[in-house]
Scaffold this motif. Sequence first.
Motif: not given
Length: 147
Positions: A32-37, A50-52
């Motif tokens: 999702a566009p607002t995902a957090r990892v 940031e995830i990329a």
Amino acid sequence: MGTTMADEERKELVLDYFKRLDAGTDFMELFAPTARVYYPKWGVATGTDEIAELFGDVAETVTAMSHDYTYFNYIINDDLVVVEGTSTGETADGVEWRADDTPGGGRWCDVFEAERYTACSSISTPTTRVRTRHATPGTTSDASVVG
């Protein structure tokens, strides 16, 4: 509000993520566009940019990786999918890892939150100890998560 996912769809989404990760193919559309990892030794990445960056940084430290899909253990509860498994691979420094009887030897556990069809809103790789199964049925031991 998006379409709700069934447990089997959540499981397939997570498996698709690992297969794409191992194949080196794009998997960013799974977020999702607002995902957090969260990834140990990197921290929390919020949003697909940031995830990329996180996965790009991690990819620089690993030259080969393969997850053992057949032996994944899943726990699915509503939007949460916990998956535990093993992997083999090699770091950029030439250090190989594999699932063996040493603590942390290729063992890992990830927690996914899959809220809507084909979108992970978070992934967390815990740094705590997890229970893992050995080849002997019915036996377990604690093993540190490698990250």
